[in-house]
Design an enzyme around this catalytic site. Structure first.
Site, PDB file in Angstrom:
ATOM      1  N   ASP A  34       0.824  -1.213   0.000  1.00 14.99           N
ATOM      2  CA  ASP A  34       0.000   0.000   0.000  1.00 14.99           C
ATOM      3  C   ASP A  34       0.860   1.266   0.000  1.00 14.99           C
ATOM      4  O   ASP A  34       0.662   2.172   0.813  1.00 14.99           O
ATOM      5  CB  ASP A  34      -0.933   0.023   1.224  1.00 14.99           C
ATOM      6  CG  ASP A  34      -1.623  -1.294   1.463  1.00 14.99           C
ATOM      7  OD1 ASP A  34      -1.983  -1.958   0.472  1.00 14.99           O
ATOM      8  OD2 ASP A  34      -1.808  -1.674   2.632  1.00 14.99           O
ATOM      9  N   HIS A  92      -2.865  -0.760  -5.350  1.00 14.68           N
ATOM     10  CA  HIS A  92      -2.817   0.078  -4.151  1.00 14.68           C
ATOM     11  C   HIS A  92      -1.544   0.923  -4.090  1.00 14.68           C
ATOM     12  O   HIS A  92      -0.675   0.717  -3.254  1.00 14.68           O
ATOM     13  CB  HIS A  92      -2.922  -0.752  -2.877  1.00 14.68           C
ATOM     14  CG  HIS A  92      -3.384   0.081  -1.711  1.00 14.68           C
ATOM     15  ND1 HIS A  92      -4.266  -0.382  -0.778  1.00 14.68           N
ATOM     16  CD2 HIS A  92      -3.095   1.366  -1.353  1.00 14.68           C
ATOM     17  CE1 HIS A  92      -4.496   0.569   0.119  1.00 14.68           C
ATOM     18  NE2 HIS A  92      -3.796   1.644  -0.220  1.00 14.68           N
ATOM     19  N   GLU A 127     -11.137  -1.211  -3.316  1.00 14.59           N
ATOM     20  CA  GLU A 127     -10.522  -0.401  -2.274  1.00 14.59           C
ATOM     21  C   GLU A 127      -9.439   0.491  -2.883  1.00 14.59           C
ATOM     22  O   GLU A 127      -9.307   0.590  -4.103  1.00 14.59           O
ATOM     23  CB  GLU A 127      -9.917  -1.312  -1.199  1.00 14.59           C
ATOM     24  CG  GLU A 127      -8.856  -2.255  -1.736  1.00 14.59           C
ATOM     25  CD  GLU A 127      -8.396  -3.285  -0.716  1.00 14.59           C
ATOM     26  OE1 GLU A 127      -9.096  -3.501   0.290  1.00 14.59           O
ATOM     27  OE2 GLU A 127      -7.325  -3.898  -0.930  1.00 14.59           O
ATOM     28  N   ARG A 157       4.467  -8.915  -0.498  1.00 15.56           N
ATOM     29  CA  ARG A 157       4.286  -7.729  -1.333  1.00 15.56           C
ATOM     30  C   ARG A 157       5.528  -6.834  -1.286  1.00 15.56           C
ATOM     31  O   ARG A 157       6.198  -6.752  -0.270  1.00 15.56           O
ATOM     32  CB  ARG A 157       3.043  -6.960  -0.890  1.00 15.56           C
ATOM     33  CG  ARG A 157       1.761  -7.755  -1.116  1.00 15.56           C
ATOM     34  CD  ARG A 157       0.515  -7.030  -0.626  1.00 15.56           C
ATOM     35  NE  ARG A 157       0.440  -6.993   0.823  1.00 15.56           N
ATOM     36  CZ  ARG A 157      -0.575  -6.455   1.514  1.00 15.56           C
ATOM     37  NH1 ARG A 157      -1.590  -5.900   0.861  1.00 15.56           N
ATOM     38  NH2 ARG A 157      -0.585  -6.470   2.833  1.00 15.56           N
TER      39      ARG A 157
END
Length: 724
Positions: A52, A290, A226, A322
């Site tokens: 993110d 994201h 999202e 990630r």
């Protein structure tokens, strides 16, 4: 919260004779793994085990980065004067979760903003007893530097609904601040938006922007959309979001609205039916999303920041799997957002345009405090003063992606007579001619750097000077009479087009003083008509280049032996666009190099590292085994034999594949290295015209290398690297 946009300074250096080149020795390192934030290139991913990612550019000259940490227990903040420098910036914990109650579990997706003179961090958090029942919160800090001072909790962002809510993100439009977020809805996690009264209070009821409805938004037990982020371009608002679960299924969608429409009217937003950024199996890059969007220092390039994982299935879920990547994005002529495809681990790119700048105050540890100066017109507001013969500043690790010519620019102020400022490059001294009574002036020299690590040192000259920064740019012999143009990242289409527009000459001539050696001479071209031709003329000898009809910019190159006074001319006939001519040291002989695929980020080797004649070739994760190391042996025509270090055998074309054989000096064993930019090449058979192509990124496939006709795919492009 507007991004700072630094004006792009066009730099033209007229030159007819180059005398600053040095010989290229075969032991020079062609290295692409960078440990210096000011390198002229970077390798993805830039940060491991983070998700993110949010990067915010502030007016203080710094980029600030936040991301979810895999422990989900704290907020980390790091800063750097360059985007790529964030890879080396020390993360600072600015806030930690509560032991119990609110904000005690799963701290997710922080974003930082500077609004009305104060810093704000937005994040979502749950309770230890309800670990996935998130709410959104905001912290405030009045310090000029957000790494200092106290972060005060302003409270929960109240939306009017006490339900699962995450991923608060802000944007300003027509002097109105908006907050977007993802929250529980009838069909799963849904995107909402409201206007803001102040940084911690909403002023309107929420509207629903979109909810999961397409298959690519519903690839999880809980349907998820999202991570909303906004880009403004021309007269439209582009709202990107991420969909499905955070593993390999993750991808990105898009909403758009007219900039003059009522953004609080859901009908103003148009939704794309297909995702705009998806997994790239050929690059082992899965689940991209994201992220955030930035503009380069000189405002000439757009950069997308996102996270992805390096595989699918077990071990490639969320959390530590990630990692954070940067790559350029663009808008096409129709105004469509073009994010491209996620790049592989190890993928090398030129630094965002305008970033290869060395702020000298950062290298002044050997100087006294009196030698540090503050000047509001200096980059970053600071610089150094060299006023004593013993004073010097050393830049010990300046990395260049390939041996070649570079523009070295010095920014300085001089309150007296004209002078000289010496600088040594790998032990060789050059001098800047410093103007008299000059304030905040930039002077440039053309110098040669070697591929890999270089050392620069600035010493006191014959008078006191105040120095701001040193900046490096690639040099190209542009399509114009005796004009040298610098430009970071020469494969950027915008810069190529700018160079091409400035010249319509049919004959371009350059006089060079070349140390004896082999060189790659490459011309950048596109849109070649069927009857078009381009030739490089070297001291009256014409050497034709091979052209393709692609509408995209490409290189055509030859390997030449040059020595001493050399006249290079570029001739064209028929319809073809030319941007510039590059002159680079040719790849070295008898040095163990890896061929690392640009698309997949993994290396060429014999099948299973075999030493047997007749074996074919595959690619595999980078290791230290001799099977991945090759030596080049050059023929007089500029072609090469490729010798594997483990087997001692040579790559040989047999039909539509290649195998290992003893050297027999046949044409099937000769390979051309066609320049493809940033120190990378296509390996093309001199006899068949076929090139090794990575057809899959999975290193566990037994044979995942084919030999195909040359085209524009990155799967046919290989970096020549040597691990230090």
């Amino acid at each position: 919260m507007k991004r700072r946009e630094t004006a792009l300074m066009a730099m033209l250096i007229a030159i007819l004779l180059i005398t600053s080149c040095t010989s290229v020795k075969p032991t020079e390192r062609y290295v692409y793994e960078s440990s210096d934030p000011n390198a002229l290139y970077y390798t993805n991913p830039i940060v491991l085990e983070r998700a993110d990612p949010w990067i915010y550019e502030h007016t203080d000259g710094y980029y600030y980065m936040m991301a979810s940490v895999p422990e989900y227990d704290r907020l980390e903040l790091r800063r750097s004067q360059t985007m790529t420098g964030l890879a080396y910036a020390e993360p600072v914990t600015v806030w930690e979760k509560n032991e119990s109650g609110i904000m005690s579990k799963n701290i997710w997706a922080p974003e930082i903003y500077h609004i009305d003179g104060k810093w704000y961090i937005y994040f979502s958090a749950a309770r230890a007893d309800r670990e996935f029942d998130h709410r959104m919160y905001v912290l405030e800090n009045a310090s000029a530097n957000p790494l200092e001072g106290e972060w005060e909790l302003k409270g929960q962002i109240r939306t009017g609904y006490e339900v699962f809510q995450i991923d608060a993100s802000l944007f300003e439009h027509d002097d109105i601040w908006y907050m977007m977020w993802s929250g529980a809805g009838a069909k799963g996690n849904t995107l909402y938006m409201a206007q803001m009264e102040n940084p911690w209070t909403l002023s309107t009821s929420r509207i629903m922007l979109t909810e999961p409805e397409y298959e690519w938004e519903q690839r999880a037990v809980v349907h998820v959309i999202e991570a909303p982020e906004v880009i403004t371009y021309n007269d439209r608002i582009y709202l990107t979001y991420s969909a499905s679960f955070c593993d390999a299924n993750y991808n990105m969608g898009l909403l758009t609205a007219s900039a003059d429409s009522d953004l609080m009217n859901p009908a103003s937003w148009e939704k794309s039916e297909e995702p705009i950024f998806v997994s790239n199996p050929h690059a082992n890059a899965y689940g991209p999303g994201h992220g955030s969007f930035l503009i380069s220092r000189d405002s000439s390039e757009r950069i997308h920041v996102y996270h992805a994982v390096d595989g699918q299935g077990t071990g490639y879920g969320c959390d530590k799997a990630r990692n954070v990547r940067l790559q350029p994005y663009s808008f096409d002529e129709a105004g469509e957002l073009q994010l491209g495809s996620p790049v592989s681990r190890g993928f090398t790119l030129p630094t965002p345009s305008g970033e290869a700048r060395f702020e000298l105050e950062r290298y002044a540890s050997s100087l006294s405090n009196e030698a540090l100066v503050e000047d509001e017109y200096f980059s970053g507001g600071k610089g150094i003063r060299l006023g004593k013969r013993s004073e010097k500043v050393k830049l010990a690790e300046v990395r260049a992606p390939e041996t070649g010519l570079y523009a070295l620019t010095l920014s300085y102020s001089n309150g007296g007579n004209a002078a000289k400022q010496p600088i040594s490059i790998n032990g060789r001294k050059v001098e800047f001619e410093v103007e008299s009574n000059a304030a905040h002036v930039q002077s440039s020299l053309m110098v040669e750097l070697k591929g890999g690590v270089n050392e620069l040192e600035l010493r006191y000259g014959d008078k006191l000077l105040e120095l701001d920064y040193v900046e490096l740019s690639y040099i190209d012999l542009a399509a114009g009479e005796a004009i040298v143009k610098p430009g970071l990242a020469l494969t950027r289409t915008t810069q190529l087009e700018a160079l091409a527009e400035e010249s319509s000459l049919q004959l371009v001539s350059h006089a060079l003083n070349m140390p004896e050696g082999y060189y790659t001479v490459a011309a950048a071209y596109r849109a070649a008509a069927a009857d078009a031709s381009v030739a490089i003329v070297v001291n009256e000898e014409s050497i034709p280049l091979q052209l393709e009809s692609s509408s995209e910019w490409a290189y055509s190159s030859v390997q030449l032996k040059l020595s001493g006074e050399t006249k290079l001319q570029l001739e064209k006939s028929g319809e073809v666009e030319l941007a510039y001519l590059r002159v680079l040291a040719a790849p070295p002989e008898h040095v163990e190099l890896r061929f690392v695929n640009r698309q997949t980020g993994i290396a060429l080797q014999p099948n299973n590292g075999s030493k047997e004649a007749g074996e074919g070739y595959r690619q595999y994760n980078i290791t230290d085994t001799p099977a991945q190391k090759w030596q080049l042996e050059r023929e007089v025509d500029g072609s090469y034999y490729l010798k594997n270090a483990i087997s001692g055998l040579y790559m040989t074309v047999r039909g539509e594949r290649a195998v290992q054989e003893e050297l027999s000096k046949v044409s099937e064993q000769r390979w051309l290295l066609q320049y493809a930019a940033e120190g990378s090449y296509r390996i093309v058979s001199a006899s068949s015209g076929l090139a090794p192509t990575a057809i899959a990124a999975d290193p566990n496939l037994y044979e995942n290398l084919s030999f195909e006709a040359v085209d524009g795919r990155d799967a046919q492009v290989w970096y020549l690297t040597q691990k230090e």
